[in-house]
Design a protein around this motif. Structure first.
Motif: not given
Lengths: 319, 501
Positions: B143-144, B146, B455, B457
């Motif tokens: 999710x994090x 980047x 993407x 999720x």
């Protein structure tokens, strides 16, 4: 010039002080003072976020890349028209609305009629019993219903099986999930039932007496007197149920951990909004879905009010 | 001038409608999701005040800290660490660390897991990010992705010893952008088979093997052997097993096999047939690998044809402890991770009604693939104090107290015995063969089952939808479903890559 003809001394009209206000103005001002805190709250916490979400819907705002946010015009709205999941979510929502709205309306009116019947004993405790499930938090009641509706070990299927019939897969079938959610929704009809009872009690009893003298039965009285005179209340029920259905979220989220199972049948538009904005982090696109939702609900509500012009009876005249 | 009668009336109606909408939307008895706008407001507030969901005191946001050191903010809750009973150990670690030196002041911020990811997103958006995050698993890192710092230069400059780890684990977190090292090995959770000794004993069957290469009843311990064994261990209400002609699939009371905690993802379940990804090597094309296809067909047949794997409805029934099948005592074999040892016993004071053992994961075409979950600590690339943050992270990954607090299987072999002793105490009746998880560390899935894809999720959501579909619907044509999935995934990848070049 006679004495009598002399001008009487004129009592000077009291000069209004520059800061002295008319009572009506003063009253209005105090009114604004009193509603001031609410107005400030409305502007800061309701109107502000609404405007912010409109602006946000015109951007590609993403929480993790907030520094790269760009104005993209109507791109999010154009994408709404081609997004298969949004279409699926809208179809699921409409399908569900077609079942739950009539059932909620009929059940709440039915319970109101039953619990307002003059010959029914213990009305108070019975009304309390029907109202009580509303006091249970939605998440808790959903979990209870999930157990009750389980295909293998749920009580409902056990009861059905006692008649020699195999019960359906309530939660995991995209056909049965809507009846299942509607059953759960029956726990929430207490509010409408109370409102309907109030509506029923506002119908003048003389009308029923006159109808009875004219030979009208229960069904005719219901159709010709009760429902027409309760029509403003029923319209209110309908509008609120419609809005609530389009906002349906907690039960669907709790039931499927927000995944929209089975087969996207519970991917209602409000859940899709939540997923896009808060799970997939696309706040701009989520805001566009929120505005789409608002537009749909507004149009449907307006349509209902147009319909109400001819079908709803207001004793004091039309709206 | 004649005024139209409908004008004011329409206005009144419109006002009424808007008022009702506003009222309904504001305080409806119906359930509502938090609004997008509310989140934006929260983002604005986040920079000024600690989040209301924080369950520890407000962090110190600016240095120097009470010990005179540079303040390094440590964000906890993305994985383990947010439970009330874990907080004391985290605070003690921070206090001991702060007392042990004066260069760095470690300031923990602890959040409940259910809100942690969203809170961190808001902190990042508001320009108020922490320095360190963790413990965090691969999904959290995705999710994090980047926002994470490449730790490789710091590993080198601070002479952090990576040689003590299994080489596969040492490289495991080289999964950031362009192969960046985004975490240090901390807690590794290999998977293997948990088996219910009671059910094996009742069926008169020998336990599955505990050594790589051992045979089971004279045959290789592979997916065919698992299927055959699982069918013998699947029993209906009348006591017939799934190999019997009298077996009644509508009244199963005991199942032979499942893979628990696979997140409802069919691609994750299919790792038993070999590691693979739905993203091709070019980084932009969706693919359905042979492993995935074979695995999904095996599981689908296990549910609907052979009946030794439970359906979704059965998993969520009382018979299988409402979603914790192995704990129920009615599942004979369960492929799961080391961390599941936390939860085989029911909530205290209840005890498990059976003894259990662990066995090695079965092979497919001669290769064992034991999917891995892994926890680490990571540093955000917005940190102004990377050296100080790395100093703290290096201490965290070596802390026996934190490993015990999180129930983590230590990646560092030197720390593993203490973990074994702690877990064994919880299951006095089940002698745990620790050589099994240790052996499985040499067979981890690369690429990892939770590896990043565009993407992440949304891709996961599409995979979960298929996972739910095959567990709830009989008679699916798996090839058709996979073709549809591939198209869906390609659409997700294309859309993401168009905006994230």
């Amino acid at each position: 010039m006679t004495e009598s003809s002399q001008a009487l001394p004129v009592t000077p009209r009291p000069r209004r002080s520059r800061w002295k206000l008319r009572p009506s103005t003063r009253e209005a001002l105090w009114g604004y003072v009193f509603i001031g805190p609410w107005l400030i709250g409305l502007i800061l916490f309701t109107a502000g976020p609404i405007i912010a979400s409109l602006v946000m819907s015109l951007t590609d705002f993403d929480l993790l890349h907030a520094d790269q946010t760009r104005f993209i015009g109507l791109d999010n709205y154009i994408r709404l028209t081609t997004d298969p999941l949004v279409a699926t979510a809208l179809i699921s929502t409409f399908k569900f609305a077609l079942i739950i709205i009539p059932v909620t309306m009929l059940a709440s009116l039915g319970f109101a009629l039953l619990l307002n019947h003059p010959k029914l004993p213990a009305k108070g405790p019975l009304r309390t019993l029907v109202y009580m499930p509303i006091m249970i938090p939605l998440v808790a009641s959903t979990l209870v219903w999930t157990g009750f509706l389980n295909t293998e070990t749920g009580w409902l299927n056990k009861i059905i099986q006692s008649f020699g019939i195999s019960g359906p897969d309530w939660i995991n079938s995209d056909l049965w999930i809507y009846p299942a959610l509607t059953l759960m929704g029956l726990w929430g009809i207490g509010n409408f039932m109370i409102i309907n009872i109030a509506g029923l009690q506002s119908v003048p009893t003389e009308l029923y007496e006159a109808a009875r003298i004219d030979g009208a039965g229960w069904w005719t009285s219901l159709r010709r007197i009760t429902i027409p005179l309760m029509s403003p209340v029923l319209l209110y029920d309908l509008v609120i149920t419609l809005i609530a259905t389009f906002q349906y979220f907690t039960q669907a989220y709790t039931l499927t951990n927000g995944k929209g199972d089975p087969n996207n049948a519970t991917l209602f538009i409000n859940l899709e909004l939540f997923r896009e904005a808060f799970v997939f982090s696309r706040m701009g696109y989520g805001a566009a879905i929120a505005w789409l939702l608002f537009a749909i609900v507004l149009l449907l509500t307006l349509a209902l009010f147009l319909f109400a012009r001819k079908r709803v009876y207001y004793a004091g005249g039309n709206l | 001038m004649i005024r139209s009668r409908s004008g004011p009336r329409s206005l009144l109606v419109l006002t009424g409608v808007v008022a009702i909408l506003a009222t309904a939307c504001g305080s409806s008895t119906a359930s509502t999701a938090p609004s997008v706008a509310a989140s934006a407001s929260a983002a604005a507030v986040a920079s000024a005040a600690p989040s209301v969901v924080a369950i520890t005191p407000a962090p110190i946001a600016a240095g120097p800290g009470p010990n005179g050191g540079v303040v390094v903010r440590w964000f906890i809750g993305l994985g383990s660490g947010g439970k009330p009973e874990q907080i004391a150990a985290e605070q003690k670690f921070a206090a001991d660390f702060n007392a042990s030196q004066k260069a760095v002041y470690l300031s923990p911020e602890i959040y409940d897991n259910t809100v942690a990811a969203q809170t961190l997103q808001i902190e990042i958006a508001a320009g108020n990010p922490p320095d360190i995050i963790g413990p965090v698993g691969v999904e959290g890192l995705n999710i994090f992705r980047d926002n994470l710092l490449d730790l490789a230069p710091l590993v080198k400059s601070q002479n952090f010893d990576m040689t003590k780890y299994d080489p596969a684990l040492a490289k495991f977190f080289d999964m950031g952008k362009n192969g960046a090292t985004i975490g240090l090995p901390f807690g590794a959770y290999p998977s293997f088979i948990y088996y219910n000794k009671k059910l094996f004993d009742e069926a008169g069957l020998p336990y599955p093997p505990t050594k790589v290469g051992d045979l089971y009843q004279g045959k290789p311990w592979d997916m065919d052997a698992v299927r055959a064994l699982a069918m013998k261990l699947t029993v209906d209400k009348k006591g017939n097993d799934a190999t019997s002609a009298s077996f009644d699939p509508a009244n199963v009371t005991q199942w032979g096999f499942d893979m628990q905690w696979a997140d409802n993802r069919p691609d994750t379940e299919a790792t038993l047939f070999g590691a693979s990804s739905v993203l091709a090597a070019d980084g932009k094309t969706a693919q359905i690998t042979d492993q995935f296809r074979t695995g999904l067909k095996w599981f689908n047949a296990g549910v609907w044809t052979d009946h030794f794997i439970p359906t979704a409805a059965q998993i969520n029934s009382d018979l299988l402890a409402k979603g914790n099948p192995f704990q129920s005592g009615n599942l004979a074999m369960d492929e799961s991770h080391t961390w599941y040892m936390c939860c085989i016993n029911p909530a205290a004071p209840a005890k498990a009604s059976f003894n259990w053992g662990v066995a090695i994961a079965p092979s497919y075409n001669g290769t064992i693939t034991a999917k891995l979950h892994d926890d680490t600590f990571s540093i955000l690339n917005t940190t102004k104090n990377p050296n100080e943050a790395f100093t703290a992270v290096a201490k965290m990954v070596e802390s026996p107290e934190l490993l015990a607090d999180y129930g983590a299987f230590p990646a560092d072999p030197a720390l593993q015995q203490a973990y074994f002793d702690t877990v064994q105490k919880q299951y006095p009746g089940s002698k745990i063969d620790w050589t099994v998880p240790q052996a499985m560390l040499s067979h981890i899935d690369i690429p990892n089952n939770q590896a990043w894809v565009p993407d992440y999720a949304k891709t996961k959501s599409a995979l979960q939808a298929l996972g739910n579909k095959y567990r709830t619907t009989s008679g699916l044509d798996i090839d058709t479903e996979l073709a549809t999935l591939k198209t869906t995934l390609q659409g997700i990848f294309d859309q993401y890559l168009a905006t994230h070049p």
